[in-house]
Design a protein around this motif. Structure first.
Motif, short mmCIF file in Angstrom:
data_model
loop_
_atom_site.label_atom_id
_atom_site.label_comp_id
_atom_site.label_asym_id
_atom_site.label_seq_id
_atom_site.Cartn_x
_atom_site.Cartn_y
_atom_site.Cartn_z
N ILE A 100 0.75 -1.28 0.00
CA ILE A 100 -0.03 -0.05 -0.13
C ILE A 100 0.88 1.34 0.09
N LYS A 101 0.82 2.03 -0.96
CA LYS A 101 1.58 3.32 -1.00
C LYS A 101 1.43 4.25 0.18
N ASN A 102 0.35 4.24 0.86
CA ASN A 102 0.20 5.14 2.27
C ASN A 102 1.32 5.01 3.05
N TYR A 103 2.16 3.64 3.03
CA TYR A 103 3.42 3.53 3.71
C TYR A 103 4.62 3.96 3.42
N SER A 104 4.43 5.04 2.34
CA SER A 104 5.72 5.85 1.79
C SER A 104 5.71 7.18 2.55
N PHE A 105 4.66 7.35 3.54
CA PHE A 105 4.60 8.67 4.23
C PHE A 105 4.59 8.39 5.69
N PHE A 106 5.23 9.51 6.22
CA PHE A 106 5.42 9.54 7.73
C PHE A 106 4.20 9.81 8.61
N PRO A 107 4.14 9.30 9.61
CA PRO A 107 2.54 9.29 10.45
C PRO A 107 2.15 10.59 11.15
N PHE A 108 3.29 11.39 11.41
CA PHE A 108 2.62 12.58 12.28
C PHE A 108 1.84 13.65 11.87
N TYR A 109 2.29 13.97 10.45
CA TYR A 109 1.14 14.97 9.96
C TYR A 109 -0.41 14.49 9.63
N PRO A 110 -0.08 13.18 9.05
CA PRO A 110 -1.95 12.92 8.84
C PRO A 110 -2.36 12.47 9.96
N TYR A 111 -1.86 12.16 11.23
CA TYR A 111 -2.34 12.02 12.54
C TYR A 111 -2.86 13.36 13.14
N VAL A 112 -1.88 14.53 13.03
CA VAL A 112 -2.33 15.50 13.61
C VAL A 112 -3.61 16.14 12.85
N ILE A 113 -3.73 15.81 11.35
CA ILE A 113 -4.75 16.33 10.65
C ILE A 113 -6.00 15.62 11.24
N ARG A 114 -6.14 14.22 11.38
CA ARG A 114 -6.93 13.45 12.01
C ARG A 114 -7.68 14.15 13.31
N VAL A 115 -6.63 14.64 14.24
CA VAL A 115 -6.99 15.32 15.36
C VAL A 115 -7.77 16.69 15.25
N PHE A 116 -7.24 17.38 14.14
CA PHE A 116 -8.01 18.60 13.60
C PHE A 116 -9.32 18.73 12.99
N ALA A 117 -9.26 17.54 12.52
CA ALA A 117 -10.68 17.25 11.56
C ALA A 117 -11.68 16.99 12.53
N LEU A 118 -11.56 16.40 13.79
CA LEU A 118 -12.72 15.89 14.23
C LEU A 118 -13.36 17.03 14.86
N PRO A 119 -12.83 18.16 15.56
CA PRO A 119 -13.57 19.32 15.88
C PRO A 119 -14.49 20.06 14.55
N LEU A 120 -13.66 19.85 13.47
CA LEU A 120 -14.43 20.51 12.59
C LEU A 120 -15.68 19.55 11.95
N ARG A 121 -15.60 18.64 12.09
CA ARG A 121 -16.78 17.46 11.79
C ARG A 121 -17.89 17.96 12.88
N LEU A 122 -17.70 17.98 14.21
CA LEU A 122 -18.46 18.38 15.12
C LEU A 122 -19.06 19.56 15.03
N LEU A 123 -18.51 20.38 14.36
CA LEU A 123 -18.98 21.85 14.05
C LEU A 123 -19.80 21.86 12.87
N GLY A 124 -19.99 20.76 12.17
CA GLY A 124 -20.85 20.76 11.02
C GLY A 124 -19.99 20.43 9.73
N LEU A 125 -19.04 20.41 9.48
CA LEU A 125 -18.37 19.82 8.19
C LEU A 125 -18.17 18.30 8.46
N GLU A 126 -19.34 17.66 7.96
CA GLU A 126 -19.53 16.28 8.21
C GLU A 126 -18.90 15.28 7.20
N ASN A 127 -18.62 15.97 6.08
CA ASN A 127 -17.92 15.17 4.83
C ASN A 127 -16.33 15.03 5.34
N PRO A 128 -15.90 13.72 5.75
CA PRO A 128 -14.56 13.34 6.37
C PRO A 128 -13.49 13.97 5.35
#
Length: 411
Positions: A100-128
């Protein structure tokens, strides 16, 4: 650092961010860029109107101008994880296994994105996908702000305040600086890497090491931060005085902290993610650690393609790549006497990038070398250079940001 400095840099950063994102919308609304792109040998087949069909992480309309190329994987990891069934796979010709090509990329940035996306979804941006794309831009932009503040702080000791501010300004207008606000790692990385350098110069070893460790898990260049941290550590010793009294437990502990980035890299490299990364780098991306022979061959092929096949697209692309590398290299050598540790890190960024086995993405890689902006700020003391570079750099920045928004290749 005074509140006034923080306020001025933050205001400049915010204005830059709004202008850049607005410009990308304006230019792609007003102009239609002709496809395909001939910048490098493989882009002709990858920059056609149908090239993104089936790539769901690049097709979400919201914030789409800030999502292209590798953004697909950062958004994908943030939404579906590394083993996401929607992620693309490639077959290792040596083993016959699909990776899987995802393994070419380091984890910290996408995981921080996941954390920041959570409140955005709670605030109404429901499309993941929309939430992850927006979160990616936010994380990149906030990281950039941290990097700018750190750049000012590490530059101020040997520059007047106006010159340090100019280094910050030049960082924002460098031709590929738009990456700092895209769903790419550059923005977050300079926040971590420049922050580590600034803290280490101030003697805040714990914070410097923590930021350096997180930088390691953001992209491979983070491991290079061990070099300046170790040099800062050794520079604490007065070598003409008796050594034994200076070798206290605090000094030894600081040496251990300076090695934390390397320890973090080794830990990650031996994990499942790190092993997948190394496998993909070797057979799919053709990159490696100081792969001098293959790098020389890659650069030769890039020049041959630009000269005989790619035409003006390839020639302009290659000129920006080579120009950025040469400028960063000269800047690193110039900075050696003024700030040897920061110069060492910048020089390592240049050399490890140039000899990574590929000739692509160099103008983007040079963004994380702080010597580049410090050297330009020194040249910018001359008012004629300052005005000329500003015009030249902003025009190229506009072109590059436009091409990225249109999903053309800029590195």
């Amino acid at each position: 650092m005074t509140k006034t400095v923080v306020y001025n840099i933050t205001l400049l950063w915010l204005a830059w961010l709004v202008i850049l994102l607005g410009f990308q919308w304006i230019v792609t609304t007003r102009l239609e860029i002709q496809h395909p792109d001939l910048a490098v040998s493989w882009t002709k087949s990858q920059t056609r109107p149908s090239s993104n069909e089936g790539k769901i992480y690049l097709l979400e309309p919201f914030m789409n101008r800030q999502v292209a190329w590798d953004s697909e994987y950062y958004v994908g990891i943030a939404v579906g994880g590394y083993d996401d069934p929607e992620a693309g796979t490639v077959v290792n010709p040596n083993t016959g296994n699909a990776v899987i090509k995802n393994y070419s990329f380091f984890p910290f940035y996408p995981y921080v994105i996941r954390v920041f996306a959570l409140p955005l979804r709670l605030l109404g941006l429901e499309n993941p996908l929309a939430a992850a794309s927006f979160a990616g831009v936010i994380v990149s932009a906030l990281g950039t702000l941290g990097g700018l503040l750190a750049l000012w702080d590490m530059t101020r000791p040997y520059f007047e305040a106006e010159d340090a501010y100019r280094a910050v300004f030049y960082a924002l207008i460098f031709p590929t600086a738009f990456f700092f606000a895209m769903v790419y790692t550059e923005g977050l990385f300079i926040g971590l890497a420049f922050g580590a350098l600034a803290f280490s110069k101030r003697g805040h070893w714990v914070w410097a090491s923590i930021l350096a460790l997180l930088a390691v898990w953001t992209r491979a260049h983070g491991a290079l931060l061990a070099l300046p941290l170790l040099l800062f550590w050794l520079m604490q010793i007065k070598w003409r005085e008796p050594l034994k009294p200076q070798m206290t437990w605090k000094w030894l502990l600081r040496g251990v902290l300076a090695l934390l980035p390397l320890a973090g890299y080794v830990l990650w490299r031996n994990s499942t993610l790190g092993q997948g990364w190394a496998e993909l780098q070797e057979f799919h991306f053709g990159r490696g650690l100081m792969s001098i022979g293959s790098s020389i061959e890659a650069w030769k092929q890039a020049f041959d393609y630009a000269r005989y096949t790619g035409g003006s697209h390839a020639q302009i692309y290659l000129a920006i790549e080579v120009g950025s590398v040469l400028l960063a290299f000269i800047a690193s050598l110039w900075l050696v006497r003024l700030d040897p540790a920061v110069a060492l890190y910048s020089l390592a960024v240049v050399l490890f990038s140039v000899f990574s086995g590929s000739a692509g993405s160099m103008a983007r890689y040079m963004l994380i070398a702080p010597a580049l902006y410090i050297f330009l700020a020194q040249l910018g003391k001359n008012k004629t250079f300052d005005r000329a570079w500003t015009v030249f750099s902003i025009l190229l920045l506009g072109m590059e940001a436009s091409l990225f928004a249109a999903e053309m290749w800029v590195g």
